[in-house]
Design a protein around this motif. Structure first.
Motif, PDB file in Angstrom:
ATOM      1  N   ARG A   1      16.397 -11.862  28.405  1.00  0.00           N
ATOM      2  CA  ARG A   1      16.782 -10.830  27.431  1.00  0.00           C
ATOM      3  C   ARG A   1      18.282 -10.680  27.338  1.00  0.00           C
ATOM      4  O   ARG A   1      18.820 -10.463  26.253  1.00  0.00           O
ATOM      5  N   LEU A   2      18.972 -10.789  28.456  1.00  0.00           N
ATOM      6  CA  LEU A   2      20.430 -10.726  28.442  1.00  0.00           C
ATOM      7  C   LEU A   2      21.020 -11.904  27.653  1.00  0.00           C
ATOM      8  O   LEU A   2      21.962 -11.728  26.877  1.00  0.00           O
ATOM      9  N   LYS A   3      20.465 -13.082  27.883  1.00  0.00           N
ATOM     10  CA  LYS A   3      20.960 -14.273  27.215  1.00  0.00           C
ATOM     11  C   LYS A   3      20.739 -14.203  25.711  1.00  0.00           C
ATOM     12  O   LYS A   3      21.624 -14.553  24.925  1.00  0.00           O
ATOM     13  N   THR A   4      19.580 -13.755  25.290  1.00  0.00           N
ATOM     14  CA  THR A   4      19.290 -13.699  23.859  1.00  0.00           C
ATOM     15  C   THR A   4      19.995 -12.545  23.164  1.00  0.00           C
ATOM     16  O   THR A   4      20.258 -12.633  21.975  1.00  0.00           O
ATOM     17  N   ALA A   5      20.308 -11.495  23.902  1.00  0.00           N
ATOM     18  CA  ALA A   5      20.971 -10.354  23.285  1.00  0.00           C
ATOM     19  C   ALA A   5      22.464 -10.600  23.084  1.00  0.00           C
ATOM     20  O   ALA A   5      23.078 -10.002  22.215  1.00  0.00           O
ATOM     21  N   ARG A   6      23.034 -11.471  23.853  1.00  0.00           N
ATOM     22  CA  ARG A   6      24.486 -11.715  23.758  1.00  0.00           C
ATOM     23  C   ARG A   6      24.787 -12.861  22.875  1.00  0.00           C
ATOM     24  O   ARG A   6      24.660 -13.793  22.573  1.00  0.00           O
TER      25      ARG A   6
ATOM     26  N   ASP B   1      22.327  -1.463  28.034  1.00  0.00           N
ATOM     27  CA  ASP B   1      23.679  -1.997  28.015  1.00  0.00           C
ATOM     28  C   ASP B   1      23.842  -3.062  29.100  1.00  0.00           C
ATOM     29  O   ASP B   1      23.000  -3.223  29.978  1.00  0.00           O
ATOM     30  N   LEU B   2      24.931  -3.816  29.041  1.00  0.00           N
ATOM     31  CA  LEU B   2      25.126  -4.962  29.914  1.00  0.00           C
ATOM     32  C   LEU B   2      25.173  -4.573  31.385  1.00  0.00           C
ATOM     33  O   LEU B   2      24.548  -5.216  32.225  1.00  0.00           O
ATOM     34  N   ALA B   3      25.884  -3.506  31.716  1.00  0.00           N
ATOM     35  CA  ALA B   3      26.023  -3.119  33.118  1.00  0.00           C
ATOM     36  C   ALA B   3      24.673  -2.771  33.741  1.00  0.00           C
ATOM     37  O   ALA B   3      24.344  -3.230  34.837  1.00  0.00           O
ATOM     38  N   ARG B   4      23.884  -1.985  33.052  1.00  0.00           N
ATOM     39  CA  ARG B   4      22.577  -1.619  33.603  1.00  0.00           C
ATOM     40  C   ARG B   4      21.624  -2.801  33.631  1.00  0.00           C
ATOM     41  O   ARG B   4      20.782  -2.904  34.510  1.00  0.00           O
ATOM     42  N   SER B   5      21.749  -3.703  32.697  1.00  0.00           N
ATOM     43  CA  SER B   5      20.917  -4.904  32.717  1.00  0.00           C
ATOM     44  C   SER B   5      21.252  -5.763  33.933  1.00  0.00           C
ATOM     45  O   SER B   5      20.356  -6.299  34.590  1.00  0.00           O
ATOM     46  N   LEU B   6      22.524  -5.899  34.240  1.00  0.00           N
ATOM     47  CA  LEU B   6      22.923  -6.658  35.423  1.00  0.00           C
ATOM     48  C   LEU B   6      22.484  -5.967  36.703  1.00  0.00           C
ATOM     49  O   LEU B   6      22.080  -6.625  37.669  1.00  0.00           O
TER      50      LEU B   6
END
Length: 110
Positions: A105-110, A30-35
């Protein structure tokens, strides 16, 4: 007069805390854990760079930084200050690459 805690003494604590936070946040995408993983990797890479630069300038100002942390002091005794500095800076590339991969990965997932 009491001597306070010098900020550079917190460098090993920050480094190992960043490693533990990264390991604990590995379970979810999820976004929070990725950050959190991204910030932990950046903090770990930053600590390694600070140690590397301190080793390169060991004679002028880096000796207290290197000698404060037992692991960097051992590496410095074995390899010398110059090689220790370059080794630590090269090792900083590893968490930096993982941080860039996490950001991608964050950029491509969002």
């Amino acid at each position: 007069m009491s001597q306070g805690l010098v900020p550079i003494e917190l460098l090993p604590l920050l480094f190992f805390t960043a490693l533990m936070v990264y390991a604990l946040a590995m379970g979810s995408a999820d976004l929070a854990r990725s950050l959190i993983r991204l910030a932990a990797l950046a903090a770990g890479a930053g600590c390694l760079v600070v140690w590397g630069v301190a080793a390169l300038f060991y004679e002028s100002w880096g000796q207290p930084v290197i000698d404060e942390f037992y692991a960097t002091a051992i590496i410095e005794r074995r390899l010398g200050a110059l090689w220790t500095g370059w080794l630590l800076i090269a090792l900083a590339a590893l968490p930096a690459v993982f941080a860039l991969r996490e950001a991608w990965r964050l950029k491509t997932a969002r």
